[in-house]
Design a protein around this motif. Structure first.
Motif, mmCIF file in Angstrom:
data_model
loop_
_atom_site.group_PDB
_atom_site.id
_atom_site.type_symbol
_atom_site.label_atom_id
_atom_site.label_comp_id
_atom_site.label_asym_id
_atom_site.label_seq_id
_atom_site.Cartn_x
_atom_site.Cartn_y
_atom_site.Cartn_z
ATOM 1 N N GLY A 393 29.058 -42.601 -9.954
ATOM 2 C CA GLY A 393 28.237 -41.381 -9.907
ATOM 3 C C GLY A 393 26.905 -41.456 -10.635
ATOM 4 N N VAL A 394 26.463 -42.670 -10.990
ATOM 5 C CA VAL A 394 25.125 -42.803 -11.605
ATOM 6 C C VAL A 394 24.299 -43.726 -10.720
ATOM 7 C CG1 VAL A 394 23.822 -43.655 -13.595
ATOM 8 C CG2 VAL A 394 25.946 -42.385 -13.949
ATOM 9 N N LEU A 395 23.216 -43.190 -10.185
ATOM 10 C CA LEU A 395 22.398 -43.980 -9.262
ATOM 11 C C LEU A 395 21.470 -44.902 -10.045
ATOM 12 C CD1 LEU A 395 21.988 -44.131 -6.112
ATOM 13 C CD2 LEU A 395 19.818 -43.023 -6.557
ATOM 14 N N SER A 410 13.204 -34.759 -17.516
ATOM 15 C CA SER A 410 14.086 -33.611 -17.744
ATOM 16 C C SER A 410 15.517 -34.026 -18.118
ATOM 17 C CB SER A 410 14.130 -32.766 -16.463
ATOM 18 O OG SER A 410 14.453 -33.606 -15.355
ATOM 19 N N ILE A 411 15.754 -35.292 -18.328
ATOM 20 C CA ILE A 411 17.119 -35.769 -18.608
ATOM 21 C C ILE A 411 17.643 -35.134 -19.915
ATOM 22 C CG2 ILE A 411 16.477 -37.842 -19.976
ATOM 23 C CD1 ILE A 411 19.028 -37.911 -17.137
ATOM 24 N N THR A 412 18.908 -34.766 -19.916
ATOM 25 C CA THR A 412 19.493 -34.155 -21.122
ATOM 26 C C THR A 412 20.174 -35.237 -21.961
ATOM 27 O OG1 THR A 412 21.654 -33.778 -20.118
ATOM 28 C CG2 THR A 412 19.982 -32.048 -19.816
ATOM 29 N N ASP A 413 20.467 -34.890 -23.211
ATOM 30 C CA ASP A 413 21.151 -35.852 -24.080
ATOM 31 C C ASP A 413 22.506 -36.248 -23.493
ATOM 32 O OD1 ASP A 413 19.028 -35.717 -25.750
ATOM 33 O OD2 ASP A 413 20.020 -34.505 -27.297
ATOM 34 N N ALA A 414 23.230 -35.255 -22.966
ATOM 35 C CA ALA A 414 24.556 -35.554 -22.413
ATOM 36 C C ALA A 414 24.421 -36.506 -21.223
ATOM 37 C CB ALA A 414 25.242 -34.258 -21.991
ATOM 38 N N GLU A 415 23.399 -36.291 -20.411
ATOM 39 C CA GLU A 415 23.215 -37.168 -19.242
ATOM 40 C C GLU A 415 22.815 -38.584 -19.678
ATOM 41 O OE1 GLU A 415 21.924 -33.559 -16.189
ATOM 42 O OE2 GLU A 415 20.396 -34.676 -17.301
ATOM 43 N N ILE A 416 22.026 -38.679 -20.725
ATOM 44 C CA ILE A 416 21.661 -40.005 -21.252
ATOM 45 C C ILE A 416 22.929 -40.746 -21.672
ATOM 46 C CG2 ILE A 416 20.632 -41.143 -23.263
ATOM 47 C CD1 ILE A 416 18.318 -39.081 -23.011
ATOM 48 N N ASP A 417 23.818 -40.028 -22.353
ATOM 49 C CA ASP A 417 25.061 -40.669 -22.792
ATOM 50 C C ASP A 417 25.898 -41.098 -21.591
ATOM 51 O OD1 ASP A 417 24.137 -40.227 -25.302
ATOM 52 O OD2 ASP A 417 25.419 -38.503 -25.722
ATOM 53 N N THR A 418 25.894 -40.263 -20.548
ATOM 54 C CA THR A 418 26.643 -40.618 -19.327
ATOM 55 C C THR A 418 26.075 -41.900 -18.711
ATOM 56 O OG1 THR A 418 27.142 -38.311 -18.880
ATOM 57 C CG2 THR A 418 27.277 -39.809 -17.004
ATOM 58 N N ILE A 419 24.760 -41.992 -18.655
ATOM 59 C CA ILE A 419 24.142 -43.197 -18.070
ATOM 60 C C ILE A 419 24.572 -44.431 -18.864
ATOM 61 C CG2 ILE A 419 21.960 -44.423 -17.663
ATOM 62 C CD1 ILE A 419 20.642 -41.634 -17.259
#
Ligand SMILES: Cc1ncc(COP(=O)(O)O)c(C=O)c1O
Length: 437
Positions: A393-395, A410-419
């Protein structure tokens, strides 16, 4: 959904009708491409409703996320007025407004903006402007350009020429014009060698072209502001136009609005593209400082005119969106936020950098390259790692064995951690497969 209800069916129709760049179409369908139906925020949704975190900003263009309410409104408002009228010989309000707004932020002295649609075209225009800049002053023998090893400036023949080889483009070598080529940012002595070449070749040089701070397509090769400033000083001391290609680095990607600012330099010519519309519409611009622009002023229909133009130059829809995008970057404090997000990304990727299968993580701002370290004989690790991340789920998309991570501002901290977490798991998965093969 009335037609093509599955991703597989859409991939089949896609392969049957569309030709994708930098893609081997014979295997396209089997490579399970993501066929995007819509986007929202930092996510893309495929035809089966699966969502993917867009960790490459749709090839480095998206800044505010997808389907941004305010940018959508700007596009709709402009649609009701006009989408397009030509900029050849006439003007449009949206292009004027955008040029005025850009003039406030670009590090170019009294800038004028020649609009086009793609980054390559912005570079193509820069190459031709630099040549004619000299010509208009009676100097006709400056036909050489200095450019760096591993540079990438686009795929039109002129931009391909200032770019270095690679990416499967070497067969076009006979079409490329010769360039004074000095090493790229992977050589610690790149600046000394480039300055020496300026000293040696300056009487023949029409311009020197660089990607300030980051050679993106080379696999995110990075340098520091000081050498870029030293190079700029050497070029400009000789009166040679410095062309900064900020197609990739512009609009917040490196932690400032433009990488040139971080380097403390003022290019004579600058190329903008990609993020200029927040990733909405094809728009680019070649920015000329006043002394360059003024060299083109002369009698009507005379030889000093720049005889170059494109049908969609200054497209009103794209310009209106780009102008609103600039306002939104400021209103939302996104340049500052991107610099903070970049530090977070760097910290999150420490765990990835520590993996045995990772050689190096290179980053300036949000522009990041994770260079894998495949064992001898292993092939296509970049592809395999990205495919594993996409399944999760990460392109992501690789450049050879470098995984590019370049999320929207616009990336969030949580999304950075997901990446970071997803990338680490993908690297582990591929390394384990390789070990058991
Ligand atoms: C530095 C640089 N210049 C130019 C280009 C070409 O831009 P476009 O793909 O919009 O033609 C790119 C694309 O990646 C780029 O990174």
């Amino acid at each position: 959904m009335t037609e093509g209800s599955t991703a597989g069916e859409w991939a089949r129709r896609d392969a049957a009708a569309v030709w994708h760049g930098f893609t081997q179409m014979a295997v396209y369908e089997q490579s399970t491409p993501v066929i995007v139906e819509r986007g929202e925020g930092n996510y893309l949704y495929d035809t089966d409703g699966r969502r993917y975190l867009d960790a490459i900003s749709s090839l480095w263009v998206t800044t505010l996320g997808h389907a941004d309410r305010d940018l959508n409104r700007a596009a709709r408002d402009q649609l009701d007025l006009i989408s397009h009228s030509t900029l050849l010989g006439n003007g449009n309000v949206a292009a004027v407004r955008l040029a005025e707004a850009l003039a406030e932020v670009v590090p170019v002295t009294e800038p004028h903006f020649l609009f086009a649609s793609d980054g390559a075209t912005a570079v193509e225009q820069a190459v031709k402007i630099a040549f004619q800049y000299w010509h208009n002053q009676g100097v006709t023998d400056r036909t050489a350009y200095l450019a760096l090893g591993q540079a990438y400036h686009g795929d039109s023949v002129g931009s391909l020429s200032v770019g270095d080889g690679g990416f499967g483009t070497d067969l076009f070598d006979p079409l490329r014009f010769p360039v004074v080529r000095t090493p790229g940012y992977d050589d610690p002595d790149w600046v000394a060698k480039a300055v020496a070449a300026v000293d040696e070749h300056h009487p023949t040089l029409a311009a020197a072209v660089i990607e300030p701070l980051v050679q993106g397509a080379a696999g995110m090769l990075v340098t520091d502001p000081e050498p870029v400033a030293a190079f700029a000083a050497a070029v400009q001391a000789r009166g040679i136009p410095l062309v900064c290609d900020e197609v990739a680095t512009g609009f917040g990607r490196t932690g400032a609005m433009f990488a040139s600012e971080l380097c403390g330099i003022r290019p004579d010519i600058m190329c903008l593209g990609k993020g200029i519309t927040g990733g909405y519409l094809p728009l680019s611009a070649t920015v000329a400082a006043s002394h360059v622009y003024e060299a083109f002023l002369g009698e009507d229909l005379g030889p000093r005119t720049f005889y170059h133009g494109h049908s969609y130059s200054g497209n009103a829809l794209a310009c209106a969106v780009a102008a609103r995008h600039l306002e939104l970057l400021a209103e939302r404090g996104l340049i500052e936020r991107a610099a903070i997000a970049a530090e977070r990304l760097g910290a999150a990727l420490d765990a990835v950098a520590a993996l045995d299968a990772v050689k190096e993580v290179r980053r300036r701002g949000l522009m990041t390259g994770v260079e894998l370290d495949p064992p001898p004989g292993a092939s296509r690790w970049g592809r395999k790692v990205c495919a594993a991340a996409v399944r999760a789920g990460v392109l992501l998309r690789p450049l050879g064995d470098v995984v590019v991570v370049m999320p929207p501002l616009s990336i969030t901290d949580a999304e950075i951690d997901t990446i970071a977490r997803t990338l680490a798991a993908a690297v582990d998965e591929v390394a384990a497969e390789e070990a058991s093969a």
